[in-house]
Design a protein around this motif. Structure first.
Motif, mmCIF file in Angstrom:
data_model
loop_
_atom_site.group_PDB
_atom_site.id
_atom_site.type_symbol
_atom_site.label_atom_id
_atom_site.label_comp_id
_atom_site.label_asym_id
_atom_site.label_seq_id
_atom_site.Cartn_x
_atom_site.Cartn_y
_atom_site.Cartn_z
ATOM 1 N N LEU A 65 41.615 29.005 48.888
ATOM 2 C CA LEU A 65 41.846 29.907 50.015
ATOM 3 C C LEU A 65 41.989 31.375 49.613
ATOM 4 O O LEU A 65 41.596 32.260 50.367
ATOM 5 N N CYS A 66 42.532 31.633 48.436
ATOM 6 C CA CYS A 66 42.762 33.024 48.009
ATOM 7 C C CYS A 66 42.631 33.125 46.500
ATOM 8 O O CYS A 66 43.627 33.083 45.768
ATOM 9 N N GLY A 67 41.401 33.249 46.031
ATOM 10 C CA GLY A 67 41.149 33.312 44.600
ATOM 11 C C GLY A 67 41.778 34.507 43.919
ATOM 12 O O GLY A 67 41.944 34.505 42.694
ATOM 13 N N ALA A 68 42.142 35.533 44.681
ATOM 14 C CA ALA A 68 42.779 36.713 44.098
ATOM 15 C C ALA A 68 44.098 36.372 43.427
ATOM 16 O O ALA A 68 44.560 37.101 42.546
ATOM 17 N N LEU A 69 44.727 35.256 43.812
ATOM 18 C CA LEU A 69 45.976 34.852 43.177
ATOM 19 C C LEU A 69 45.750 34.364 41.753
ATOM 20 O O LEU A 69 46.665 34.396 40.936
ATOM 21 N N THR A 70 44.544 33.898 41.441
ATOM 22 C CA THR A 70 44.230 33.471 40.078
ATOM 23 C C THR A 70 44.033 34.679 39.175
ATOM 24 O O THR A 70 44.652 34.801 38.124
ATOM 25 N N GLY A 126 41.121 41.180 34.599
ATOM 26 C CA GLY A 126 41.461 39.794 34.281
ATOM 27 C C GLY A 126 40.270 38.902 34.026
ATOM 28 O O GLY A 126 40.440 37.768 33.567
ATOM 29 N N GLN A 127 39.035 39.373 34.302
ATOM 30 C CA GLN A 127 37.860 38.515 34.140
ATOM 31 C C GLN A 127 37.067 38.863 32.879
ATOM 32 O O GLN A 127 36.828 37.994 32.039
ATOM 33 N N THR A 128 36.663 40.103 32.726
ATOM 34 C CA THR A 128 35.941 40.510 31.511
ATOM 35 C C THR A 128 36.679 41.610 30.769
ATOM 36 O O THR A 128 36.155 42.157 29.806
ATOM 37 N N GLY A 129 37.897 41.937 31.222
ATOM 38 C CA GLY A 129 38.714 42.921 30.534
ATOM 39 C C GLY A 129 39.724 42.256 29.621
ATOM 40 O O GLY A 129 39.645 41.054 29.336
ATOM 41 N N LEU A 130 40.697 43.029 29.162
ATOM 42 C CA LEU A 130 41.707 42.522 28.236
ATOM 43 C C LEU A 130 42.933 41.960 28.938
ATOM 44 O O LEU A 130 43.797 41.372 28.278
ATOM 45 N N GLY A 131 43.056 42.159 30.236
ATOM 46 C CA GLY A 131 44.128 41.533 31.002
ATOM 47 C C GLY A 131 45.505 42.099 30.748
ATOM 48 O O GLY A 131 46.507 41.391 30.917
ATOM 49 N N LEU A 132 45.610 43.378 30.344
ATOM 50 C CA LEU A 132 46.918 43.998 30.112
ATOM 51 C C LEU A 132 47.529 44.344 31.465
ATOM 52 O O LEU A 132 47.286 45.410 32.026
ATOM 53 N N ASN A 133 48.342 43.441 31.981
ATOM 54 C CA ASN A 133 48.819 43.516 33.354
ATOM 55 C C ASN A 133 50.170 42.815 33.408
ATOM 56 O O ASN A 133 50.285 41.658 32.995
ATOM 57 N N PRO A 134 51.224 43.474 33.903
ATOM 58 C CA PRO A 134 52.540 42.817 33.936
ATOM 59 C C PRO A 134 52.598 41.628 34.890
ATOM 60 O O PRO A 134 53.428 40.735 34.709
ATOM 61 N N LEU A 135 51.737 41.581 35.902
ATOM 62 C CA LEU A 135 51.690 40.448 36.824
ATOM 63 C C LEU A 135 50.219 40.057 37.013
ATOM 64 O O LEU A 135 49.602 40.367 38.022
ATOM 65 N N PRO A 136 49.624 39.366 36.021
ATOM 66 C CA PRO A 136 48.178 39.146 36.044
ATOM 67 C C PRO A 136 47.711 37.942 36.835
ATOM 68 O O PRO A 136 46.530 37.831 37.159
ATOM 69 N N SER A 137 48.616 37.004 37.157
ATOM 70 C CA SER A 137 48.176 35.791 37.837
ATOM 71 C C SER A 137 49.353 35.103 38.501
ATOM 72 O O SER A 137 50.496 35.177 38.027
ATOM 73 N N LEU A 138 49.066 34.430 39.596
ATOM 74 C CA LEU A 138 50.054 33.596 40.287
ATOM 75 C C LEU A 138 49.553 32.158 40.362
ATOM 76 O O LEU A 138 49.849 31.433 41.295
ATOM 77 N N ASP A 139 48.802 31.774 39.333
ATOM 78 C CA ASP A 139 48.196 30.448 39.274
ATOM 79 C C ASP A 139 48.661 29.752 38.000
ATOM 80 O O ASP A 139 48.331 30.173 36.895
ATOM 81 N N TRP A 140 49.438 28.679 38.152
ATOM 82 C CA TRP A 140 49.950 27.936 37.000
ATOM 83 C C TRP A 140 48.817 27.382 36.141
ATOM 84 O O TRP A 140 48.956 27.219 34.935
ATOM 85 N N GLY A 188 40.484 38.082 50.230
ATOM 86 C CA GLY A 188 41.204 37.392 49.159
ATOM 87 C C GLY A 188 40.300 36.637 48.211
ATOM 88 O O GLY A 188 40.674 36.399 47.061
ATOM 89 N N ASN A 189 39.114 36.239 48.667
ATOM 90 C CA ASN A 189 38.137 35.600 47.785
ATOM 91 C C ASN A 189 37.040 36.573 47.350
ATOM 92 O O ASN A 189 36.575 36.535 46.205
ATOM 93 N N ASP A 190 36.637 37.451 48.270
ATOM 94 C CA ASP A 190 35.524 38.368 47.970
ATOM 95 C C ASP A 190 35.879 39.391 46.903
ATOM 96 O O ASP A 190 35.009 39.855 46.160
ATOM 97 N N VAL A 191 37.170 39.750 46.781
ATOM 98 C CA VAL A 191 37.561 40.787 45.829
ATOM 99 C C VAL A 191 37.283 40.358 44.391
ATOM 100 O O VAL A 191 37.109 41.194 43.501
#
Length: 876
Positions: A350-355, A376-390, A843-846
């Motif tokens: 429903l909302c892939g942006a959470l991954t 988060g996909q092709t970068g280095l992912g330096l992000n304090p809150l990068p994902s909400l997906d276990w 939420g999915n298109d982004v």
């Protein structure tokens, strides 16, 4: 395969007499309502022990003499002084105790409290595991009368092995893949087993003095675990299927002869069974030692206990934030599993942006610097809150010890600066490529076209290569390969420095057994092998309990190994593979060098080192220009070790639950045969699907794994590592990783010797840190950082302050989340994704907008017709 006796499940836990160094010890029945004095409770807090474990240890400690305690503590200190899983506080107590040895013997009254503490610790080591996480879920008692290898267990186990193998094999080539984990089978097996226990009659036959009944009593935890082991074995697809895929399909090598069922079956059986022989040899190194905890096994046992240990669920325990918990682990599991099942619909559908919660790149989607560093996909992912997906966590922070989680992340974090340095200095022309990618590129910055450098037989064509381009790696992939080389040197060095004693004892024991086999001078004991007190660590309660069951004779494993070698050599030699059949033996030789060091590290940390790159490197040098030959070397070098480690993990699982070893052996063999037959049959069908493994493939059968395997085959086999890493090669400097890995481990070993009391140094694991650096390309920090705060909360806060709560619920939480995600993923696929239903909104298109998603973020750009690197005619 022999059925167990017709005995119903015991209503109460059974405590058995055990032996320590030949002396009989009776474990006293303890009264659970007995009150502990305040001083003893304080000792329990220092030793990180629950009151029930402490009470049992108190009774056993009363039987220990001072001399015996001193001798045991010397052994404990020798084994665990550098063990990061073992509490440093206890090592400090032991140092204090042994430091006063002479005065202790002369004036024991002066050290009454210290002696009492050490006797209790000796009792804990004798009567339970030295590790809190093991004590939390593994029972230190056994009931040998419980039926294990029952008709019911084998029926359910084989049925689920067929189902899990069929589903995982069929969807292995799908993007994204759909797979069933062993946890799902473990969940479903319980209602199946209990249902059959209610409806089946107690009827059967007696063979060789053993009664085989359809219903020998209540469905018990040992039957349940035997089924789980069968599913765990059957869930994997034979690695050699990838070889057959790239041989058969016309867009790869187009070798129609590789469609032969006999060929696919022989090489599949060979690689699937070859790991068993080495797992049998490695029992003394990877299963018997107590320090090989195998954290991944503890989650499985926790879920098993939630179903069966009803008596343990009645106590009320204190939880965080002044809460009181009475809920059973089974109810707790169901609630969390249901909650994760419902939640996972959000990031998964429903909302892939959470991954990929790359909120910073959404601010400016085409900003190269922002996308390269924080994407988060092709970068280095330096992000304090990068994902909400276990599901994106590279390590399960509840299952893996926190020191492993943090070392893993910290290794990735430090290596990130190396990647940034390579990228922004355009070293190896990396600025013309995405910063984080696992794909090879040509000198135009495009994906490397491997078919442009091979002839019609799939062999290297030098003229085509010279007219096209050398292959290039992204900055992250350069770092990955460097640390792969470092890791292999570090793994062997670490095992030699930190575990040379255990390895020496294991090798000595193997030599003694070999001499016995040749001479046959000694009589055999009840385990089916010669009597010896050196084969297992008798301080460990689980080893002593398992001595009640006949061990698997070594010749069983050797027969399995000989069979795997024979069918592999037949498969390679009878068909035109252009490969010597001795590739099987070369692969085994590579595995023998690494299997024990890798297994020890995996058993202690939960992090496994893979041999794929070193196998590709050596195989590419040996079979240069022959991609298929390199693939066979890679398969036997990499998969043999990987399977040996996986099978050793299963053996430890059975060891903890006290399943007779011979039943475990059969529970591994039968599903392996079944899954191999099923996987080959399904591949026979799928290779005939029109447009399979192409962008036009039906059911999204795009074959991501097959494509990656084919690219690696040509990269390492066809082009060969000499051109890339040899003298004058583009990436020859990355070979400095080998001495770096050796020196890094030597440095930390020296620092630990110089400052043995340092808590920080004790918890630094150089091999795990280097493993973290391997997660780049295509993973990044977004897959590793979220696990750190979760792991810190569980292992540093909850475990330290609320041990009983942590012991009861921590691993069940991990199992519930994993099971909820697996079931939700399968249901989502079959309910909506299979039929093409999509939810189109922001939420999915982004996820598909911006250069981070498109993989087009490059620091430098080329004009039309321009290329970087050596000019045409300057490379060969």
């Amino acid at each position: 395969m022999t059925a167990a006796n017709d005995m119903s499940e015991a209503k109460e836990p059974v405590t058995f007499a055990t032996t320590v160094e030949g002396e009989k010890i009776k474990l006293s029945d303890t009264n659970s309502s007995e009150q502990l004095p305040a001083s003893l409770k304080e000792t329990g807090r220092e030793f990180n022990v629950t009151e029930s474990d402490l009470l049992e240890a108190k009774h056993l400690a009363a039987t220990f003499t001072l001399d015996k305690t001193i001798a045991m503590m010397k052994k404990v200190h020798k084994q665990h002084a550098s063990d990061p899983n073992f509490p440093i506080e206890i090592i400090n107590h032991i140092d204090e105790f042994l430091g006063h040895e002479a005065d202790l013997v002369a004036n024991p009254q002066k050290y009454e409290h210290l002696i009492e503490e050490m006797k209790i610790e000796a009792a804990l080591m004798t009567n339970n595991s030295p590790y809190t996480e093991v004590r939390a879920v593994v029972d230190n008692h056994d009931d040998p009368s419980l039926p294990v290898s029952t008709i019911r267990a084998w029926g359910i186990g084989v049925l689920f092995a067929i189902c899990i193998s069929s589903i995982n094999s069929f969807f292995d080539i799908r993007l994204p893949a759909v797979s069933i984990s062993g946890t799902v089978v473990q969940l479903l097996a319980y209602p199946f087993g209990t249902f059959l226990a209610r409806v089946l009659p107690d009827k059967g036959i007696t063979l060789f003095g053993v009664r085989h009944s359809l219903n020998p009593g209540p469905f018990n935890k040992k039957e349940h675990m035997l089924i789980t082991i069968m599913a765990s074995v059957a869930k994997s697809v034979p690695y050699t299927n990838y070889i057959a895929w790239i041989q058969v399909l016309p867009q790869y090598f187009g070798q129609e002869w590789a469609r032969s069922i006999a060929y696919q079956l022989l090489i599949g059986l060979s690689t699937n069974f070859i790991g068993y022989g080495l797992a049998g040899i490695c029992r003394r190194f990877l299963v018997y030692p107590a320090f090989c905890v195998w954290p991944t096994s503890l989650v499985t046992i926790a879920l098993n206990s939630a179903f069966h240990d009803k008596e343990l669920e009645k106590t009320t325990i204190e939880g965080p934030f002044k809460t009181r918990w009475t809920v059973s682990r089974m109810k707790y599991f169901c609630w969390l599993c249901g909650a994760m099942f419902a939640y996972f619909w959000l990031p998964n559908y429903l909302c892939g942006a959470l991954t990929y919660f790359s909120w910073m790149t959404w601010i400016s989607p085409q900003n190269v610097h922002l996308a390269s560093i924080t994407g988060g996909q092709t970068g280095l992912g330096l992000n304090p809150l990068p994902s909400l997906d276990w599901n994106v966590f590279a390590l399960d922070p509840l299952m893996v010890p926190f020191f492993s989680t943090f070392n893993y992340f910290f290794g990735a974090f430090l290596s990130m600066f190396v990647i940034i340095g390579l990228y922004y200095t355009n070293t190896y022309y990396t600025a013309y490529l995405p910063i984080n990618s696992n794909r090879p590129f040509d000198h135009f910055g495009h994906i490397y076209k491997v078919r442009s450098i091979v002839d019609d037989n799939g062999l290297f064509d030098a003229k085509k290569y010279e007219a096209y381009s050398p292959p290039y790696l992204a900055a992250s992939n350069v770092v990955v390969y460097t640390f792969f080389f470092a890791l292999y040197a570090a793994t062997v060095t670490y095992a030699a420095l930190y575990h040379r004693l255990e390895i020496k004892l294991g090798l000595n024991e193997l030599w003694q057994r070999a001499k016995f086999t040749m001479r046959r001078l000694r009589s055999k004991n009840a385990r089916g092998e010669e009597s010896t007190e050196e084969d297992v660590d008798l301080l460990d309660v689980h080893n002593r309990l398992m001595r009640a069951y006949p061990e698997v004779p070594q010749w069983w494993y050797m027969t399995c190994l000989a069979f795997a070698i024979a069918v592999g050599m037949v498969g390679v030699s009878l068909w035109p593979t252009n490969t010597t059949p001795f590739v099987v033996l070369y692969g085994i030789a590579l595995c023998l060098v690494f299997v024990v060091p890798i297994g020890i590290i995996a058993g202690m940390t939960g992090v496994e080192v893979t041999l794929n790159v070193i196998a590709e490197f050596i195989g590419g040098v040996w079979m240069e220009g022959n991609a298929i030959g390199m693939c066979f070397f890679k398969s036997y070098g990499y998969v043999t070790c990987a399977h040996a480690i996986a099978f050793s993990s299963d053996l430890k699982l059975a060891h903890y639950v006290k399943i007779p070893p011979r039943f475990t052996f059969c529970a591994q063999m039968v599903p392996t045969l079944v899954s191999t037959l099923i996987s080959v049959a399904i591949m026979q069908y799928q290779t005939r699907i029109e447009s399979v493994c192409t962008p036009d493939a039906p059911f999204r059968f795009l074959c991501p794994g097959v494509n990656t395997f084919f690219t690696a085959a040509v990269f390492w086999g066809t082009v060969g590592p000499r051109k890339i890493w040899g003298v004058g090669g583009q990436y020859s400097m990355t070979l400095l990783g080998f001495p770096f890995g050796f020196l890094a481990v030597m440095l930390f070993w020296y620092l630990n010797k110089k400052w043995p009391k340092s808590v920080i140094l004790r918890n630094v694991h150089p091999v795990v840190m280097m493993s973290g650096a391997l997660n780049w390309a295509p993973l990044n920090l977004a897959y590793m950082w979220p696990a750190v705060p979760v792991g810190a909360f569980s292992w540093l806060f909850v475990k330290k302050r609320y041990l009983a709560f942590w012991s009861k619920y921590n691993y069940v939480t991990s199992a519930a989340f994993g099971c909820g995600i697996a079931i939700s993923g399968v249901v989502t696929f079959f309910a909506v994704q299979l039929w093409g239903f999509q939810v189109n909104w922001w939420g999915n298109d982004v996820l598909n907008t911006g250069c981070d998603a498109e993989g087009t973020c490059t620091l430098l750009n080329l004009t039309d017709g321009e290329y970087f690197g050596p000019r045409l005619g300057e490379f060969s």
